[in-house]
Design a protein around this motif. Sequence first.
Motif, PDB file in Angstrom:
ATOM      1  N   TYR A  38       0.759  -1.279  -0.118  1.00 32.31           N
ATOM      2  CA  TYR A  38      -0.087   0.036  -0.088  1.00 32.31           C
ATOM      3  C   TYR A  38       0.989   1.224   0.042  1.00 32.31           C
ATOM      4  CZ  TYR A  38      -4.407  -2.690   0.627  1.00 32.31           C
ATOM      5  OH  TYR A  38      -5.283  -3.374   0.493  1.00 32.31           O
ATOM      6  N   ALA A  48      -4.379   3.396   4.502  1.00 31.07           N
ATOM      7  CA  ALA A  48      -4.238   2.354   5.226  1.00 31.07           C
ATOM      8  C   ALA A  48      -3.229   2.622   6.522  1.00 31.07           C
ATOM      9  CB  ALA A  48      -2.838   1.624   4.063  1.00 31.07           C
ATOM     10  N   TRP A 151      -0.507   1.577  -3.797  1.00 31.04           N
ATOM     11  CA  TRP A 151      -1.729   1.277  -3.160  1.00 31.04           C
ATOM     12  C   TRP A 151      -2.924   1.419  -3.964  1.00 31.04           C
ATOM     13  CZ3 TRP A 151      -5.648   4.935  -3.274  1.00 31.04           C
ATOM     14  CH2 TRP A 151      -5.369   6.191  -4.034  1.00 31.04           C
ATOM     15  N   GLN A 154      -4.348  -1.606  -5.464  1.00 30.29           N
ATOM     16  CA  GLN A 154      -5.131  -2.416  -4.507  1.00 30.29           C
ATOM     17  C   GLN A 154      -6.571  -2.060  -4.529  1.00 30.29           C
ATOM     18  OE1 GLN A 154      -4.048  -4.923  -2.827  1.00 30.29           O
ATOM     19  NE2 GLN A 154      -1.589  -4.385  -2.861  1.00 30.29           N
TER      20      GLN A 154
END
Lengths: 280, 280
Positions: A38, A48, A151, A154
């Motif tokens: 991340y 995060a 990140w 994701q």
Amino acid sequence: MLEKTPETALRDTVHPFDRATQVHAGDGGWRGEASADYFAFVGPFGGATAATMLRAILIQPERIGDPLSVTVNFCAPVGNGSFDLAVRLMKATRSTQHWMVELLQNGEIATFMTAVFAARRPSWSHQAATMPDAPPFDQVKPIPNNLVAPWAQQYQFRFVEGAPSYSDTVNDTPASAYSRMWLSDTQPRPIDFLSLLSMSDSFFARIFHVLGAIVPIGTVSMTTVFHADAADLAAENTTAVLGAADASIFHKSFSDQTGELWSPSGRLLATTSQVVYFKA
Amino acid sequence: MLEKTPETALRDTVHPFDRATQVHAGDGGWRGEASADYFAFVGPFGGATAATMLRAILIQPERIGDPLSVTVNFCAPVGNGSFDLAVRLMKATRSTQHWMVELLQNGEIATFMTAVFAARRPSWSHQAATMPDAPPFDQVKPIPNNLVAPWAQQYQFRFVEGAPSYSDTVNDTPASAYSRMWLSDTQPRPIDFLSLLSMSDSFFARIFHVLGAIVPIGTVSMTTVFHADAADLAAENTTAVLGAADASIFHKSFSDQTGELWSPSGRLLATTSQVVYFKA
């Protein structure tokens, strides 16, 4: 065929977001780790980091109720490696708790969070706002996942309005700061408080949209308010939310940003606002 | 004719808001006092309390720049009399400072604040939002000043839309949560950071507007972001702002509230959001 070690099995079964935001007991406190999965440009993605800090409160045995309002201040970049989390219950009343978490690296505060938890009681209920229009989630294509920052890989971003289109030169006249998108974890994961908090920070900086170009930015402070409790979220049972974001003003190196996160059923799950530093 | 004592003279020349939000050095820290002039139903008006805490930061010799974002958590009612203010610089970078103030009575935290200060630098500037329509300040009559709570008598509220009209019974169908008004100190006072923060908390609770009735409420957490620095505010040189407020949702005993404070010249000075407990 290789047999899986217990550690490899854990990596396969635990969602990347839960792995990135895990918290474990350390020397007289709690510890977390900046996850490479991340990472952003100069440190881990703030969403995060915030989720890790919120998790540190959620696992406290004396915690009651659910997160209601969370403010996280990003003071300095979080570096690679592990960090300490100092968790403190500032004040508790019968149905409300005020928590504070400091994230420290090398003894210096890099980020801190204040959070209100509440055991929410039944009441008169009324949603004054209405969900923005959007085609169903699966009818909107995600933008390509080969973005620069780990990140962003994701998440899947399915833009309904204001899809990013950045170039090397800034717009002659400012474009709209508004955008709207379906947002989900790339590996589907049921929406909970941790992911809502992280997703609050996942809107691309409004200055990128307005200028049509990427410039240096950094979130300074973010506040997210949850409008659903754990039972409400469980009832929604969704892995995607509709996110809308906007900004009012860009002035003397700082901008505001407001956002809303809606469940597909039309329930407002969270609202968020942040102050963003920019260089332009 | 009575001669004025120095103390009486001070009472006459210092604005009630500055008197209510004064801070003085105490035993190893700072002290303030809950002002009867700004009392609400069960304690001092949260806006005045917040302004007192912000003043405690503003007077610190190591403070740099201007307030950028302030979050204040109201944990428990502040009682009559004086309180201690514990002021702490959490983290400083070259141009940004993160402060924390705890307000204590009898050794217990009643309220705490986190604040980001910044020395704002020139940048590209763009106000995406436009000021809501309103007739000029002096063409709108203030609502009667014989309201129940003392704090509300310290302000003049000139409603342009959504003037309060409360009865003993709640509306059959929810009314709009939106309202817009000119807002000024009853005794005119130039708008500064302290008054903007206090005014952020001066919108009547949205649940009153929606239900058309007064029910028990309490602000739990409020965040205000300033979009002007001290030089900008001095240039505006105004004693009134246009305030607009709205809410998205009322659910399980809590509501959100968002607000904007505009200068008469059309500049967005501050945006604010809060979480409000309600009983209905």
